[in-house]
Enzyme design. Structure first.
Site, mmCIF file in Angstrom:
data_model
loop_
_atom_site.group_PDB
_atom_site.id
_atom_site.type_symbol
_atom_site.label_atom_id
_atom_site.label_comp_id
_atom_site.label_asym_id
_atom_site.label_seq_id
_atom_site.Cartn_x
_atom_site.Cartn_y
_atom_site.Cartn_z
ATOM 1 N N ASP A 374 13.127 -18.628 -14.031
ATOM 2 C CA ASP A 374 12.164 -19.684 -14.331
ATOM 3 C C ASP A 374 11.006 -19.526 -13.341
ATOM 4 O O ASP A 374 11.166 -19.781 -12.140
ATOM 5 C CB ASP A 374 12.878 -21.042 -14.157
ATOM 6 C CG ASP A 374 11.993 -22.225 -14.511
ATOM 7 O OD1 ASP A 374 10.764 -22.082 -14.475
ATOM 8 O OD2 ASP A 374 12.561 -23.301 -14.812
ATOM 9 N N HIS A 375 9.867 -19.139 -13.861
ATOM 10 C CA HIS A 375 8.743 -18.814 -12.975
ATOM 11 C C HIS A 375 8.145 -20.057 -12.303
ATOM 12 O O HIS A 375 7.355 -19.954 -11.371
ATOM 13 C CB HIS A 375 7.664 -18.075 -13.777
ATOM 14 C CG HIS A 375 6.821 -17.145 -12.951
ATOM 15 N ND1 HIS A 375 6.843 -17.139 -11.573
ATOM 16 C CD2 HIS A 375 5.943 -16.182 -13.304
ATOM 17 C CE1 HIS A 375 6.006 -16.233 -11.119
ATOM 18 N NE2 HIS A 375 5.444 -15.629 -12.150
#
Ligand code: CAO
Length: 405
Positions: A374-375
């Site tokens: 999850d950036h």
């Protein structure tokens, strides 16, 4: 009958206030509790109600005006000369000072500042203001483009639908081109599908690819397999990968965290529970193996067999599927070089293991793997470090020997 509405005494030494918004226009039909103007002082935002139900004849004030007690605000053609008190939010003359209690809104939204020149009734304006909706972006279907309550409701519904539902698939008659057969998705596939859809839509995914040299690990695994050949124990790569992932997670706690519901706070979990993706005849399941950092490799061998059998025999409980902090999806027993797994929320990262292969003349055994993350939580550099460290641990046979039993 005509009634003039004046600015009441605001008390507490307030002499003059700024008109922030005029929410009615000549010709509007309003009810006694509708707001006609919004005032702004240093301390609060104040809404001045109409007092009478009727049709607005004239408006005397404009946004930006500075006005004081007694300023004439509007003239209304009132249905009755009595200030009515039946409606919610109604203010009688004796109660007018209560307008001072109105709390300031959390933020000045575009709806407040830009909706002045558009046509909408006070009720519609008030609701739009409360929800922070800019009326300028709504098409009015009423007379002369007036925004009706139905227009606003339709806009709100469309926003809700757009934010939750995937785009519908177009209806296609496949039988036009040949024979077909229809089969309903299993319940598990439908549940997993909607979770995957939500994860794909809500999480900004990036997938990082890396390899590990597992030549020594393979030799060690084979020696262990030989040693335990008399038992039913299944010694695959996966328990070693779980153990290496747990050590990497201890060193990189961001990968073992979750965003809280506000989306602004990271929750760090001091336990390492790893979900393993298991392929069953009804679809994908992800049972969770607890405290992987504290388990030995041989215990993990048994945990993997136990959990995958439970999943395949439909004996899994909701508890077995909950509380994971990181997921490993291994397709190594089947094939493929790399794949891009979808993060399993509320986790923030997932590892995809592909099939190992022998490299060139050296005969080194290479394991390709992927790390999706999850950036919002994890930066590319951190993912590259995590993957490099995981790869390094897979070559550390001393660590595996120490943690085998
Ligand atoms: N490279 C080479 N061989 C591998 C390997 C790899 N990366 N991973 C496993 N193998 C080997 C195993 O070691 C075993 O061989 P041996 O008998 O010689 O030991 C053989 O492949 C079969 O292993 P397995 O698949 O039965 O066992 P596992 O512990 O590796 O995996 C499980 C268990 C439950 C994860 C697996 O059976 C499974 O269901 N995998 C599918 C997961 C899935 O569908 N993921 C996709 C989800 S979509 O994101």
């Amino acid at each position: 009958m005509k009634k003039d509405i004046f600015l009441p005494d605001l008390g507490e030494g307030i002499d003059a206030v700024d008109v922030s918004e005029v929410t009615v226009a000549a010709g509007d039909t309003i009810s006694n509790s509708d707001t006609i103007i919004i005032l702004e002082s240093d301390k609060a935002t104040m809404e001045i109600p109409a007092e009478y139900t009727g049709k607005v004849e004239k408006v005397y004030v404009f946004p930006g005006d500075k006005i004081s007690t007694g300023t004439k605000l509007i003239t209304i053609d009132a249905a009755s000369d009595k200030v009515s008190t039946e409606k919610e939010g109604q203010t009688s003359p004796g109660e007018q000072k209560d307008v001072r209690q109105t709390k300031p809104p959390p933020k000045q939204t575009p709806a407040l500042t830009e909706a002045v020149n558009i046509k909408a009734g006070p009720g519609v304006r008030r609701l739009a203001r409360e929800l922070g909706i800019n009326l300028n972006i709504i098409n009015g279907t009423g007379e002369k483009g007036r925004i009706t309550r139905d227009d606003l409701n339709g806009f709100i519904k469309a926003q809700i639908v757009a934010s939750t539902a995937p785009a519908p698939s177009p209806e296609v008659d496949f039988s036009k081109w040949g024979e077909i057969e229809k089969k309903k998705l299993t319940r598990l596939k439908r549940i997993t599908g909607s979770r995957l859809q939500a994860a794909w839509r809500n999480i900004p995914h990036v997938t990082h690819f890396e390899t590990a040299d597992i030549t020594d690990l393979d030799a060690y695994r084979n020696s262990l397999k030989k040693k335990h050949s008399g038992s039913n124990r299944k010694i695959t790569f996966l328990p070693f990968l779980m153990k290496a992932a747990a050590k990497t997670l201890e060193e990189f706690p961001d990968f073992n965290s979750s965003l809280d519901s506000s989306g602004d706070v990271l929750v760090y979990k001091k336990y390492i529970h790893i979900g393993i993706a298991v392929d069953t005849e009804n679809g994908l399941m992800v049972p969770v193996v607890r405290d992987v950092n504290k388990r030995s490799i041989l215990e993990l061998c048994d945990d993997v067999v136990k959990m995958s059998q439970k999943a395949r025999n439909k004996k899994i409980s909701p508890d077995d599927l909950s509380g994971g902090t990181f997921t490993i999806s291994s397709l190594g027993g089947i094939g493929g070089t790399y794949f891009t797994p979808i993060v399993n929320p509320p986790e923030v990262a997932i590892m995809g293991i592909s099939k190992s292969f022998t490299q060139g003349d050296s005969g080194s055994m290479i394991l390709p793997f992927s790390l999706s993350y999850d950036h919002r939580v994890i930066d590319g550099a951190a993912a590259a470090r995590f993957a490099a460290r995981f790869s390094e641990i897979l070559s550390d046979i001393i660590y595996f020997k120490k943690t085998t039993t």
